[in-house]
Each structure stands twice: as structure tokens, then as C-alpha cells.
Design an enzyme around this catalytic site. Structure first.
Site, PDB file in Angstrom:
ATOM      1  N   CYS A 167      -7.994  -2.608  -0.158  1.00 42.19           N
ATOM      2  CA  CYS A 167      -6.917  -2.813   0.811  1.00 42.19           C
ATOM      3  C   CYS A 167      -7.026  -1.763   1.920  1.00 42.19           C
ATOM      4  O   CYS A 167      -7.225  -0.581   1.646  1.00 42.19           O
ATOM      5  CB  CYS A 167      -5.584  -2.692   0.080  1.00 42.19           C
ATOM      6  N   HIS A 168      -6.916  -2.212   3.170  1.00 38.95           N
ATOM      7  CA  HIS A 168      -6.981  -1.281   4.292  1.00 38.95           C
ATOM      8  C   HIS A 168      -5.773  -0.358   4.330  1.00 38.95           C
ATOM      9  O   HIS A 168      -4.665  -0.762   3.983  1.00 38.95           O
ATOM     10  CB  HIS A 168      -7.043  -2.040   5.623  1.00 38.95           C
ATOM     11  N   MET A 195       0.179  -7.193   1.428  1.00 39.96           N
ATOM     12  CA  MET A 195      -0.014  -6.397   0.213  1.00 39.96           C
ATOM     13  C   MET A 195       1.029  -5.291   0.119  1.00 39.96           C
ATOM     14  O   MET A 195       1.530  -4.985  -0.959  1.00 39.96           O
ATOM     15  CB  MET A 195      -1.429  -5.815   0.154  1.00 39.96           C
ATOM     16  N   GLU A 196       1.389  -4.723   1.252  1.00 40.12           N
ATOM     17  CA  GLU A 196       2.411  -3.670   1.270  1.00 40.12           C
ATOM     18  C   GLU A 196       3.779  -4.243   0.893  1.00 40.12           C
ATOM     19  O   GLU A 196       4.543  -3.610   0.146  1.00 40.12           O
ATOM     20  CB  GLU A 196       2.447  -2.996   2.636  1.00 40.12           C
ATOM     21  N   ASP A 235      12.104   0.910 -15.365  1.00 37.77           N
ATOM     22  CA  ASP A 235      11.997   2.243 -15.961  1.00 37.77           C
ATOM     23  C   ASP A 235      13.368   2.873 -16.172  1.00 37.77           C
ATOM     24  O   ASP A 235      13.632   3.482 -17.209  1.00 37.77           O
ATOM     25  CB  ASP A 235      11.122   3.141 -15.081  1.00 37.77           C
TER      26      ASP A 235
END
Length: 155
Positions: A74-75, A111-112, A126
Site C-alpha cells: 500500500c502506498h 485502504m485507509e 479490546d
């Protein structure tokens, strides 16, 4: 052909050097589902680890900024704006996380946006796992991509 493999099927980062700079936006979302009793506790917005929504938003922003460190091909890109929203879905005992990312560049921010949602969901998991071992993270998906060669809408 998979864009991240070269002609010899070896890993390859996509060459974006000749791409045009355009305004880009990506929207992603995901759901985190709880048992009814856990959800009632979450509605008060407190767990032993702190206020979950604000912490998840911060974690999602950090995740988006670190996407290229987590996904090997990924860039690394500049993020010009990110918004993470967490909505309560009472009837489904769930939270819906939505991320909207914007930049001006040669490659998209999908992707971000997906990483932001994933990390926000994992952070909530969590923080709440001591209350409920059956928490489900589901339906993480790209909703919209705009800019570059093609647009995409998945409503």
C-alpha cells in the site's frame, strides 16, 4: 491480473508515477455487535478502560495514518481529512462505524478508510472483551470511492 503482482507473479507496488492528481474520497463502514446485556452497559459509554467511542475514533484515525505500514504494498499517502462516526443501533445491539477519508493525490484512500473502520472496531472489541467473549465484528466494506479512473458506490 492482480495489480500487485508483476509479469513474473512477484510482489510489486503499483507504479503511480504517471497517474494524474485528483480529488479522492472513500467511505467505509463496519458493524460491531454485542449481546443485549453488554450493549446496555456500553450505552452508558463507559468501560473499565474508558469512554469507548472517543477512544475508538482516535484509534481509527491512527490506523488510517499507519495503513501503509500495515499493508505491505500500500502506498504511503497524505490524508487531508478523516471523519469517523459511530452510531448506536439499539435494535441490533450494535455500533456502526463509518469512516470518510479525503485527499488529493495519485492513488485512492480506500485502504485507509477500511483500515480506520477495522482498527476502530478492534479497539472497541479490546475495550469490551472482558464483558462479552461473543462480540462480532462484521460487514466491514467499502461504501463509496470517488476520484481517479473509476468511481464506486456500494449502497
Amino acid at each position: 491480473m492482480i495489480s500487485h503482482l508483476n509479469k513474473k507473479n512477484l510482489p510489486n507496488i503499483v507504479d503511480i508515477s504517471k497517474k494524474k492528481i485528483t480529488n479522492r474520497i472513500a467511505i467505509a463502514e463496519g458493524i460491531i455487535q454485542f449481546s443485549k446485556s453488554t450493549f446496555k452497559k456500553i450505552e452508558s459509554l463507559k468501560t473499565k478502560k474508558g469512554e469507548i467511542k472517543n477512544i475508538a475514533i482516535i484509534a481509527g484515525i491512527i490506523g488510517a495514518k499507519k495503513t501503509s505500514e500495515l499493508i505491505p504494498l500500500c502506498h504511503s499517502i497524505g490524508i487531508e481529512n478523516i471523519k469517523i462516526d459511530i452510531k448506536t443501533l439499539k435494535k441490533k445491539s450494535s455500533l456502526k462505524i463509518t469512516s470518510i477519508l479525503k485527499n488529493t493525490g495519485k492513488t485512492g484512500v480506500e485502504m485507509e478508510a477500511l483500515t480506520a473502520v477495522s482498527i476502530a472496531c478492534l479497539t472497541i472489541y479490546d475495550m469490551c472483551k472482558n464483558l462479552d467473549k461473543g462480540i462480532i465484528i462484521k460487514e466491514i466494506k467499502l461504501i463509496k470511492k470517488q476520484g481517479g479512473k473509476s468511481d464506486f458506490i456500494n449502497y
